[in-house]
Scaffold this motif. Structure first.
Motif, PDB file in Angstrom:
ATOM      1  N   ILE A   1      76.150  37.770  29.324  1.00  0.00           N
ATOM      2  CA  ILE A   1      75.837  37.344  27.959  1.00  0.00           C
ATOM      3  C   ILE A   1      75.110  38.456  27.227  1.00  0.00           C
ATOM      4  O   ILE A   1      74.109  38.982  27.716  1.00  0.00           O
ATOM      5  CB  ILE A   1      74.998  36.057  27.972  1.00  0.00           C
ATOM      6  CG1 ILE A   1      75.821  34.935  28.607  1.00  0.00           C
ATOM      7  CG2 ILE A   1      74.541  35.696  26.570  1.00  0.00           C
ATOM      8  CD1 ILE A   1      75.075  33.657  28.811  1.00  0.00           C
TER       9      ILE A   1
ATOM     10  N   LYS B   1      71.218  31.970  25.425  1.00  0.00           N
ATOM     11  CA  LYS B   1      72.197  31.942  26.512  1.00  0.00           C
ATOM     12  C   LYS B   1      72.883  30.580  26.587  1.00  0.00           C
ATOM     13  O   LYS B   1      74.093  30.497  26.800  1.00  0.00           O
ATOM     14  CB  LYS B   1      71.535  32.304  27.835  1.00  0.00           C
ATOM     15  CG  LYS B   1      71.163  33.777  27.898  1.00  0.00           C
ATOM     16  CD  LYS B   1      70.391  34.130  29.156  1.00  0.00           C
ATOM     17  CE  LYS B   1      70.011  35.608  29.140  1.00  0.00           C
ATOM     18  NZ  LYS B   1      69.127  35.962  30.245  1.00  0.00           N
TER      19      LYS B   1
ATOM     20  N   GLU C   1      76.911  29.985  26.112  1.00  0.00           N
ATOM     21  CA  GLU C   1      77.677  29.333  27.181  1.00  0.00           C
ATOM     22  C   GLU C   1      78.343  28.039  26.728  1.00  0.00           C
ATOM     23  O   GLU C   1      79.439  27.715  27.173  1.00  0.00           O
ATOM     24  CB  GLU C   1      76.763  29.041  28.373  1.00  0.00           C
ATOM     25  CG  GLU C   1      76.327  30.286  29.115  1.00  0.00           C
ATOM     26  CD  GLU C   1      75.260  30.012  30.170  1.00  0.00           C
ATOM     27  OE1 GLU C   1      74.682  28.898  30.200  1.00  0.00           O
ATOM     28  OE2 GLU C   1      74.996  30.933  30.964  1.00  0.00           O
TER      29      GLU C   1
END
Length: 105
Positions: A3, A87, A91
């Motif tokens: 990421i 993050k 995701e």
């Protein structure tokens, strides 16, 4: 998954330094990865415009402004919270991921 974080700790320091401690604020990360300090009302009204929204910084608590930008415990904790929430956003695609935390300053 690797990421990419689009913001830096210096970006947070700058945003915190330019914040107005006389009002309630929230640190947000925009969908394109920019950190901003905005009035809480704006963060709540436009929540889908932000990838991440940090917990509210109450007026007069010195969480924003020049002195707050020099408090590295505060900066480190806030940055870590934003990083984790970013993050999650990347995701899942979720918007307005809530970031909060407690630290000993």
């Amino acid at each position: 998954m690797n990421i990419i974080i689009l913001f830096t700790k210096q970006d947070l320091i700058t945003a915190i330094r330019n914040g107005d401690d006389s009002r309630e604020n929230s640190v947000v990360v925009t969908l394109d990865g920019k950190i901003k300090v905005i009035p809480i009302e704006k963060a709540q009204e436009n929540c889908d415009n932000y990838a991440v929204r940090h917990e509210t910084f109450g007026a007069g608590n010195d969480y924003v402004g020049f002195e707050a930008s020099r408090d590295m415990s505060h900066i480190d904790c806030t940055f870590d919270n934003l990083d984790k929430a970013w993050k999650t956003h990347v995701e899942t695609g979720e918007t307005s991921v809530y970031a909060d935390g407690w630290y000993e300053g």
